[in-house]
Design a protein around this motif. Structure first.
Motif, mmCIF file in Angstrom:
data_model
loop_
_atom_site.group_PDB
_atom_site.id
_atom_site.type_symbol
_atom_site.label_atom_id
_atom_site.label_comp_id
_atom_site.label_asym_id
_atom_site.label_seq_id
_atom_site.Cartn_x
_atom_site.Cartn_y
_atom_site.Cartn_z
ATOM 1 N N ILE A 311 -4.512 5.642 1.849
ATOM 2 C CA ILE A 311 -5.336 4.877 1.984
ATOM 3 C C ILE A 311 -6.473 4.871 0.561
ATOM 4 O O ILE A 311 -7.004 5.919 0.130
ATOM 5 C CB ILE A 311 -6.579 5.257 3.152
ATOM 6 N N PRO A 312 -6.457 3.616 -0.027
ATOM 7 C CA PRO A 312 -7.448 3.471 -1.346
ATOM 8 C C PRO A 312 -8.772 4.087 -0.768
ATOM 9 O O PRO A 312 -9.265 3.463 0.308
ATOM 10 C CB PRO A 312 -7.345 2.182 -1.629
ATOM 11 N N ASN A 313 -9.475 4.693 -1.609
ATOM 12 C CA ASN A 313 -10.894 5.039 -1.190
ATOM 13 C C ASN A 313 -11.833 3.744 -1.242
ATOM 14 O O ASN A 313 -12.542 3.834 -0.394
ATOM 15 C CB ASN A 313 -11.338 6.182 -2.223
ATOM 16 N N ARG A 314 -11.440 3.042 -2.093
ATOM 17 C CA ARG A 314 -12.285 1.690 -2.279
ATOM 18 C C ARG A 314 -11.882 0.800 -1.559
ATOM 19 O O ARG A 314 -10.671 0.447 -1.904
ATOM 20 C CB ARG A 314 -12.702 1.263 -3.599
ATOM 21 N N LYS A 354 -2.542 -6.592 -1.604
ATOM 22 C CA LYS A 354 -3.884 -5.942 -1.687
ATOM 23 C C LYS A 354 -4.454 -5.653 0.001
ATOM 24 O O LYS A 354 -5.321 -4.742 -0.138
ATOM 25 C CB LYS A 354 -4.926 -6.860 -2.312
ATOM 26 N N GLU A 355 -3.755 -6.252 0.838
ATOM 27 C CA GLU A 355 -4.171 -5.721 2.022
ATOM 28 C C GLU A 355 -3.725 -4.546 2.580
ATOM 29 O O GLU A 355 -2.412 -4.050 2.550
ATOM 30 C CB GLU A 355 -3.885 -7.014 3.081
ATOM 31 N N ARG A 356 -4.662 -3.965 3.450
ATOM 32 C CA ARG A 356 -4.279 -2.752 4.216
ATOM 33 C C ARG A 356 -4.900 -2.812 5.381
ATOM 34 O O ARG A 356 -5.967 -2.794 5.626
ATOM 35 C CB ARG A 356 -4.775 -1.352 3.340
ATOM 36 N N LYS A 432 -9.175 -5.022 2.512
ATOM 37 C CA LYS A 432 -8.493 -5.108 1.236
ATOM 38 C C LYS A 432 -8.635 -4.082 0.093
ATOM 39 O O LYS A 432 -9.769 -3.448 0.049
ATOM 40 C CB LYS A 432 -8.914 -6.735 0.598
ATOM 41 N N LYS A 433 -7.672 -3.542 -0.698
ATOM 42 C CA LYS A 433 -7.657 -2.610 -1.565
ATOM 43 C C LYS A 433 -8.510 -3.282 -2.822
ATOM 44 O O LYS A 433 -8.466 -4.493 -3.182
ATOM 45 C CB LYS A 433 -6.419 -2.354 -1.913
#
Length: 586
Positions: A311-314, A354-356, A432-433
């Motif tokens: 999981i991206p932090n931002r 870009k969607e997570r 979104k990332k």
């Protein structure tokens, strides 16, 4: 209405006799005998159309001039027995000729079938068409007449007229039904509009009631919770501390009930808005865990968390609503767990561009939920057991609000639970990332350093008319080292600001003489044209979203709802002062 009513119009009486003779079906006995012998010898019989023509009995009227014909047509319509067909001569001296008569008849009765009967005419067929127009209501027949042709024309045209009248009648009936249905629909629309207006008025009245009740409850709650916090910071015996903590917990429980009702009302009214702003998932979960740990200290529960490395932090989303759902799940987990642990987990379910899609799960080792009750647990005013409310408290709205918030963020909620073995409450949400911005991270770190460096010996003006809230706010600020002055109205706040140098104003909204909105607007007017800016933070029991917007529109820098949490108050003061510091150094 008969369809066999015919008008003969001709100035020559013999023509009337000829046509009437042909259409009257008068056949002599000798003719009938002769026809019978003919049928026996040749086996012939008249065709069906000729049979039909011979069987029709026409009601025939006579007119000898155009004007007379027009009057008879009008009278026939008035009496409800109009002419289906008119045989019209062209030359009828003196007076109107046949063409003029037809034009006048068709002005009022355009569906009348007409046969022009003439041996010669001043009008050619082209001239007739140019005068009367192309129409299927007109037939041309030359004298002398062929009996069979005349009969068949009469039958065809009268039948056509009849069918057309039936079609007109049916159309008129349909139009009446459409008009009637349209009228009913318009009435329903008006009723719906009226009901909608009533519902909107009721909703507005409910919102006003909730806002007023929230304000009236929050004002004394600020005193109860604030004074209890201050009391807990003094020297107390263990028994006194226990009593004070119980009082604080009771106040916080009441505050949660108020917040649940307000949130539920906002979602119901469609006024809950979802933001899409950058946030750090690590910070979000750590903040929630810290708050839940603080509330679970007395039970000695283990509070832990884990975040999927993928999981991206931002991320881009609504951290406020995510935090609200996680806190609700976490608070419930602590409430229903006497020993063991409460765990927060964030897992990556799906990545596309870009969607997570992230799944947040809160697990506990508590009492669990029976399978038959699980389908209702996210419904409004529902808890697994009616005794739960009596034992643990709560409105039964918390999980319903979680479900509504998740759906507003295009996510969904769910649970896995076994009675006596604990529960796993989860919700999924698309986020979104955001690409890591080193400059932004650096600015954030510098901001934190600057916040720490702010001098705590600030001079703060508190505009508050409630004596208890004056005392609570003053004690909170003085314990942090701030210098505090108190005024009770907006007008006094402006006068005091003119005489003294303040670093910040905490402004109540509802005050006598001049309220907080007016006072702030006046301060901004005074500052206009100068490089000065007085930071103003709303400190109010008006906790609706519209109240926050009104505060910002009036020129306030930030907003804190009562009852005031000390840590939140200090944090907001630091952030506002840091923002003011940054602006003044540009």
């Amino acid at each position: 209405m008969g369809y066999n009513h015919i008008l003969l119009v001709d100035d020559n009486e013999s023509i009337h006799e000829d046509i009437e003779s042909i259409l009257s079906n008068s056949v002599s006995k000798e003719d009938e005998e002769l026809k019978g012998i003919e049928d026996e010898l040749f086996g012939s019989s008249p065709n069906e159309q000729e049979k039909a023509a011979n069987l029709v009995n026409y009601e025939i009227d006579h007119a000898y001039q155009g004007k007379e014909a027009v009057e008879m047509v009008s009278k026939a319509h008035e009496t409800g027995n109009p002419y289906a067909l008119i045989f019209m001569d062209v030359r009828m001296p003196p007076g109107m000729d046949g063409i003029e008569t037809i034009k006048q008849i068709w002005e009022d009765y355009p569906y009348t079938e007409i046969v022009i009967c003439t041996a010669y005419s001043d009008y050619s067929w082209d001239k007739i068409v140019s005068n009367l127009g192309n129409t299927d209501k007109l037939l041309f027949m030359k004298k002398p007449f062929d009996a069979t042709a005349l009969k068949q024309s009469a039958l065809t045209l009268t039948t056509k007229w009849k069918l057309q009248q039936e079609a007109i009648s049916y159309t008129e009936k349909l139009e009446e039904e459409v008009d009637e249905r349209t009228s009913e629909l318009n009435k329903l629309v008006e009723e719906h509009k009226e009901m909608k207006e009533k519902a909107e008025k009721a909703s507005a009245a409910k919102s006003v009631f909730l806002a007023n009740m929230s304000h009236e409850i929050r004002t004394p709650m600020n005193g109860v919770i604030g004074m209890t916090d201050l009391l807990l910071e003094t020297d107390l015996s263990e028994e006194q501390k226990d009593l004070a903590r119980m009082a604080k917990r009771s106040g916080e429980s009441l505050l949660r009930v108020i917040n649940d009702i307000l949130d539920f009302s906002k979602v119901e009214a469609g006024k809950m808005e979802i933001e899409y702003i950058p946030f750090k998932i690590q910070e979000l979960i750590e903040e929630v865990v810290e708050m839940i740990t603080f509330s679970s200290d007395e039970k000695g529960l283990s509070i832990k968390y884990s975040i999927d490395d993928d999981i991206p932090n931002r991320l881009l989303g609504d951290p406020t609503r995510l935090r609200q759902v996680l806190l609700n799940y976490g608070s419930n987990a602590v409430k229903f767990t006497d020993e063991g642990y409460v765990s927060f987990e964030a897992d990556l379910i799906e990545a596309s561009g870009k969607e997570r899609i992230i799944r947040f799960t809160v697990s506990d080792t508590g009492i669990g939920i029976p399978e038959e009750k699980q389908s209702e647990i996210f419904s409004s005013f529902s808890q697994a057991d009616s005794s739960t409310t009596r034992k643990f408290g709560g409105t039964g709205l918390g999980l319903a609000i979680c479900r509504q918030l998740a759906e507003l963020m295009d996510g969904e909620v769910g649970l896995e639970s076994e009675e006596g073995e604990g529960s796993n409450f989860y919700f999924t949400v698309p986020l979104k990332k955001i690409e890591t911005d080193k400059k932004t991270d650096s600015d954030s770190q510098n901001k934190e350093k600057k916040l720490e460096a702010i001098d705590k010996s600030l001079r703060i003006l508190v505009a508050e008319d409630n004596k208890v809230n004056q005392m609570v706010t003053t004690k909170m600020l003085e314990k942090e080292g701030f210098v505090v002055d108190i005024v009770e109205t907006g007008a006094e706040a402006i006068e005091s600001m003119k005489k003294n140098k303040y670093d910040l104003i905490l402004m109540d909204i509802q005050m006598p003489e001049m309220d907080g909105y007016e006072a702030t607007e006046e301060i901004r007017k005074i500052e206009k044209g100068t490089d000065k800016h007085m930071p103003v933070i709303a400190l109010t029991a008006s906790a609706m979203e519209k109240d926050r917007k009104l505060c910002l529109q009036a020129g306030m820098d930030d907003y804190i709802a009562k009852p005031v949490d000390k840590q939140d108050l200090i944090k907001t003061i630091k952030e506002v002062m840091e923002m003011d510091f940054s602006l003044s150094n540009k």
